[in-house]
Design a protein around this motif. Structure first.
Motif, PDB file in Angstrom:
ATOM      1  N   GLY A   1       0.830  -1.204   0.000  1.00  9.83           N
ATOM      2  CA  GLY A   1       0.000   0.000   0.000  1.00  9.83           C
ATOM      3  C   GLY A   1       0.861   1.249   0.000  1.00  9.83           C
ATOM      4  N   ARG A   2       0.250   2.346   0.440  1.00  9.76           N
ATOM      5  CA  ARG A   2       0.967   3.618   0.458  1.00  9.76           C
ATOM      6  C   ARG A   2       1.170   4.070   1.896  1.00  9.76           C
ATOM      7  N   ILE A   3       2.129   5.001   2.057  1.00 13.42           N
ATOM      8  CA  ILE A   3       2.348   5.580   3.374  1.00 13.42           C
ATOM      9  C   ILE A   3       1.438   6.793   3.497  1.00 13.42           C
ATOM     10  N   LYS A   4       0.563   6.772   4.506  1.00 15.37           N
ATOM     11  CA  LYS A   4      -0.321   7.920   4.674  1.00 15.37           C
ATOM     12  C   LYS A   4       0.378   9.017   5.456  1.00 15.37           C
ATOM     13  N   GLN A   5       0.922   8.614   6.589  1.00 18.63           N
ATOM     14  CA  GLN A   5       1.649   9.614   7.368  1.00 18.63           C
ATOM     15  C   GLN A   5       2.600   8.914   8.336  1.00 18.63           C
ATOM     16  N   VAL A   6       3.582   9.692   8.795  1.00 22.41           N
ATOM     17  CA  VAL A   6       4.527   9.192   9.787  1.00 22.41           C
ATOM     18  C   VAL A   6       4.464  10.138  10.971  1.00 22.41           C
ATOM     19  N   SER A   7       4.370   9.566  12.149  1.00 24.57           N
ATOM     20  CA  SER A   7       4.327  10.400  13.349  1.00 24.57           C
ATOM     21  C   SER A   7       5.630  10.221  14.117  1.00 24.57           C
ATOM     22  N   LEU A   8       6.461  11.285  14.171  1.00 28.97           N
ATOM     23  CA  LEU A   8       7.766  11.208  14.809  1.00 28.97           C
ATOM     24  C   LEU A   8       7.764  12.069  16.057  1.00 28.97           C
ATOM     25  N   ASP A   9       7.728  11.456  17.208  1.00 28.99           N
ATOM     26  CA  ASP A   9       7.699  12.172  18.483  1.00 28.99           C
ATOM     27  C   ASP A   9       6.616  13.237  18.501  1.00 28.99           C
ATOM     28  N   GLY A  10       5.445  12.920  17.971  1.00 34.05           N
ATOM     29  CA  GLY A  10       4.340  13.874  17.967  1.00 34.05           C
ATOM     30  C   GLY A  10       4.288  14.723  16.715  1.00 34.05           C
ATOM     31  N   ARG A  11       5.399  14.821  15.966  1.00 35.24           N
ATOM     32  CA  ARG A  11       5.408  15.611  14.721  1.00 35.24           C
ATOM     33  C   ARG A  11       4.900  14.713  13.603  1.00 35.24           C
ATOM     34  N   VAL A  12       3.807  15.179  12.956  1.00 35.33           N
ATOM     35  CA  VAL A  12       3.197  14.339  11.937  1.00 35.33           C
ATOM     36  C   VAL A  12       3.645  14.811  10.561  1.00 35.33           C
TER      37      VAL A  12
END
Lengths: 277, 579
Positions: free
Chosen positions: B162-173
């Motif tokens: 599939g695809r990457i919708k979003q990445v959440s890095l230490d609260g930063r989306v």
């Protein structure tokens, strides 16, 4: 005709009057074979062989193939022990001690007798290791002694000058004649009293044969040598005494010169003149 | 001899000369038909072997190469995305055929009711409860390979497509469209580092503490066994042990705190994925082992993925019921077991053969022994497995446990399957090969060599040690090579005496005595069986079967080459010894 042959063979071995020292002298005898019989299973290979072998000289055993000369030789250092179904009768003594006594140390006996075989049989080791093998089995580790033995034995076998620069190389790289002289060096490295040679030149070319014969000539006096040979010229060249065997029997035994010039038994004469065999 | 033929006697000539021999030679005398038959048999054998090797190697080599992801739109409006495994033709059941629109029905009937279908690896097991789906041709509306699709290998649940919708890095989306490969790689690298750190803490530090705790617990149990339960002396003797346990538990707390800290950092980094039908899945970034942008990669990118997967396969541990991850423990187990087997079988077989050939009196009894040894080679290997389990593991191992590890009972130490018992069982299985080969080699040592040695005053044993054994060594090595090849490929008996599906602990580690021969182990041969026939999804395991087979063949090949090189070195010493 068959009856006549049996009569000749059954007759006791002929010793001429001039051979008295061979037949009678006791103190000069190294190996004494008396009334020796041998059977492989049911077939008899040696029939009542009696011959005193003189100390310090070369004795040749001649005779046609299958006459028992190699068998007799191999009985002298009990090499025939390896054969199953072998039975012997009679005595064989080395310096008065019975070789076939039940309590004899066979390994000790073999150490007193070097043996050279029909085909050169160097071990798959270096030249030096081959020569000192008899010492190695005795557990000798003294390097100086080993080195000295290598040189002395190889000089004794007239091989030193040819191999002194490649003692560490494999013995299997030597020529056939060199290999056979190496085997002689190995046989004398253990300082034996008797040297048994079983047709040592039969696998060699004439030049190598000449070298071995020359070597036997040099070794005479130091060792009691018993040599089995097919080659009558060789026997006449190298030996002092000659025994002629036929079909497991000792036909005639005496001084080589006399055997070849004036044989007593008719069979001997037929053989050495090439009428059969 | 008795008839004297006079020179003048007439020579008798037969009336008619009959020729006994023909001077022509017919076809069978030339031998050509036999040549053809023999050559044909050889060619047939070679074709079979080469064909088998080609099949294994082609499938094995191509397995890890990334395949494009196809998005298939179906007539009912849904999409299927994944890499196509294979196509096949099948006959549509009439009930299904009747449900189709008339135009399609007519087309299929024209093809005699046959329909083409393709197997697609759709992944997303957690969303659809299947890894693979068959898509029939008549269901397909369109096929495309759009960019931006990922084949994502995960620690759990198999791959995600599939695809990457979003990445959440230490609260930063960061949204998927704004995500550059550099950012993704760095975040993923950090997440994976945390994952490895966690594993190190759990396996290494906690493992060590647990190991020591276990030892202390066993020490307590030993005291109980020595003094009897409830004896007042136990409390006295146990005091230092209890102190050490307290210290270890304090250490454990420290490590456990570290683990918690890393975990908390880990769950703040997540990734949200969507599949082609818009279903979402959120998972920690560290749970992803590899992103493969299947449709966007160039040749070098694909090669990078290819070799990365190979490295993972060779150096890593298995995951997901062995259908993913690597086979390192299995390679190691196979290698150690085979080596151990050779070390055991070599002296055993050689000594037996030496006695039979050199010392025993050749006769009826020796013949019977020899025939029995040869017949042993025909006993089914599973029977050896049963024997190994009963004799080695239960009887011998149980005895060892009772003598040396009473404090661990009822948990068996040696009293169950393990690498030592497996090696011993295989040694028993292969010992006939070694005995027969060694006997042949000993018999081939020329008599003149033995006589030469004996005439030098060597004893029988000295002759054997100095002359016969070195000379027979190449032949003995041949026997060992055969035994090794047979033993390394054997699986059935191992299933009873120590091979397991998953053994994360290798038989060699950092704890005294470093080599743990009682441990169960993994084996490539059993791995093939397990992945191919015992896993959740045989389709997922299929490529692994080929790769593992290739690896096992390769491993045996390498071990054989090693042994053959040793043998040819030995042989060179005897070169020129023939006349």
């Amino acid at each position: 005709m068959a009856v006549a042959e049996a009569e000749v063979i059954a007759a006791p071995p002929v010793f001429a009057a001039t051979d008295y020292h061979v037949a009678t002298s006791k103190d000069g005898v190294a190996l004494d074979v008396k009334d020796f019989n041998l059977w492989y299973g049911a077939s008899q290979a040696l029939h009542g062989v009696s011959m005193p072998i003189q100390k310090g000289v070369v004795t040749a055993l001649i005779g046609p193939s299958g006459c028992g000369k190699s068998t007799l030789l191999r009985c002298m250092n009990r090499m025939n022990d390896l054969i199953d179904n072998l039975r012997i009768q009679g005595t064989m003594t080395l310096d008065g001690r019975d070789i076939y006594a039940p309590n004899i140390d066979v390994i000790g006996l073999r150490k007193r007798m070097g043996m050279v075989f029909q085909k050169p049989n160097p071990f798959p080791m270096s030249i030096a290791e081959n020569v000192v093998y008899p010492l190695k089995v005795d557990g000798v580790t003294d390097k100086a002694l080993l080195a000295e033995t290598v040189e002395r034995s190889l000089r004794g076998a007239a091989l030193w000058n040819e191999v002194k620069d490649r003692l560490k190389e494999s013995a299997l790289g030597l020529s056939g004649g060199q290999q056979q002289r190496l085997c002689i060096a190995r046989a004398i490295a253990g300082d034996p009293e008797v040297l048994l040679m079983d047709e040592p030149c039969s696998a060699l070319d004439p030049i190598a044969t000449a070298k071995i014969e020359e070597l036997i000539d040099q070794l005479r006096g130091q060792y009691t040598i018993v040599i089995v040979t097919h080659n009558m010229q060789q026997a006449s060249r190298v030996s002092v005494n000659t025994a002629f065997m036929y079909l497991g029997r000792l036909i005639e035994y005496g001084e080589t010169k006399r055997i070849f010039t004036n044989p007593v038994a008719k069979r001997t004469q037929d053989y050495i003149t090439g009428r059969f065999g | 001899m008795t008839t004297n033929v006079s020179v003048n006697a007439p020579v008798v000539v037969p009336a008619a000369h009959i020729r006994v021999r023909s001077f022509r030679s017919d076809l069978s005398a030339h031998g050509e038909p036999f040549n053809w038959a023999l050559g044909g048999a050889l060619a047939f054998g070679i074709v079979l072997i080469v064909g088998f090797l080609l099949l294994v190697f082609w499938n094995g080599i191509s397995t890890f190469y990334p395949k494009p992801i196809e998005v298939i739109r179906t007539v009912d409006g849904t999409s299927v995305a994944g890499s196509v495994r294979r196509d096949e033709v099948f006959r549509l059941p009439t009930a299904q055929l009747a449900d189709l629109p008339p135009a399609q029905q007519a087309r299929i009937r024209a093809d005699d009711g046959y329909v083409k279908r393709r197997l697609v690896q759709i992944g997303n097991y957690d969303l659809y409860n299947e890894d693979f789906r068959w898509v029939s041709e008549y269901q397909i509306e369109s096929v495309s390979t759009p960019p931006g699709l990922y084949f994502i290998e995960r620690v759990e649940w198999g791959p995600f497509v599939g695809r990457i919708k979003q990445v959440s890095l230490d609260g930063r989306v960061v949204a998927g469209e704004a995500l550059t490969p550099q950012v993704l790689d760095r975040a993923h690298g950090e997440a994976r580092d945390r994952w490895w750190r966690l594993r190190d803490l759990e396996r290494g530090d906690i493992g060590t503490i647990n190991h020591h705790l276990d030892e202390e617990r066993l020490a307590l149990r030993r005291l109980e066994l020595r003094f009897g339960q409830g004896d007042p002396r136990i409390a006295e003797a146990a005091r230092p042990i209890q102190e050490r346990i307290g210290k270890l538990q304090a250490e454990y707390k420290v490590v456990a705190d570290q683990v918690t800290a890393v975990r908390q950092a880990d769950i703040r980094n997540t990734i949200t994925l969507t599949d082609v039908n818009g279903r979402e899945k959120e998972l920690p970034l560290s749970g992803v082992t590899r992103f493969v942008a299947a449709n966007d990669l160039g040749l070098f990118g694909k090669l990078g993925v290819y070799f990365g997967r190979w490295w993972e396969f060779l150096a890593d541990e298995p995951r997901e019921a062995n259908t993913e991850g690597g086979v390192m423990p299995a390679i190691f187990g196979t290698f150690v077991m085979t080596l151990l087997m050779v070390i055991i079988v070599a002296p055993f077989g050689v000594i037996t053969a030496l006695y039979l050939r050199e010392y025993a009196k050749q006769g009826r009894i020796v013949s019977i022994v020899r025939i029995s040894v040869n017949n042993l080679a025909g006993v089914p290997s599973i029977v050896y497995g049963v024997f190994g389990l009963g004799f080695f593991a239960y009887l011998l191992g149980g005895g060892i446990d009772g003598l040396f590890y009473p404090e661990r009972l009822p948990n068996p130490t040696f009293g169950t399957g393990g690498i030592l018992w497996a090696s011993l069982t295989l040694a028993l299985l292969t010992v006939p090969v070694v005995i027969v080969a060694t006997e042949e080699a000993l018999a081939a040592v020329p008599r003149s060599m033995r006589e030469g040695s004996l005439a030098c005053g060597a004893s029988k044993w000295q002759t054997i040690r100095n002359i016969v054994l070195p000379r027979a060594m190449p032949g003995i090595m041949t026997g060992l090579i055969l035994a090794m090849a047979r033993g390394a490929g054997e699986v059935a008996p191992l299933m009873l005496v120590g091979v397991v599906k998953l053994a994360p602990e290798l038989p060699i580690d950092g704890f005294f005595p470093f080599i743990h021969l009682e441990r169960s182990f993994m084996h490539l041969g059993f791995h093939i069986y397990d992945v191919g026939f015992q896993s959740r999804n045989s389709e997922a395991g299929k490529p692994m079967v080929f790769v593992t087979t290739m690896l096992l063949i390769g491993l045996i090949f390498v071990m054989n080459i090693g042994a053959i090189m040793i043998r040819s070195r030995l042989k060179r010493r005897f070169a020129g010894s023939q006349f």
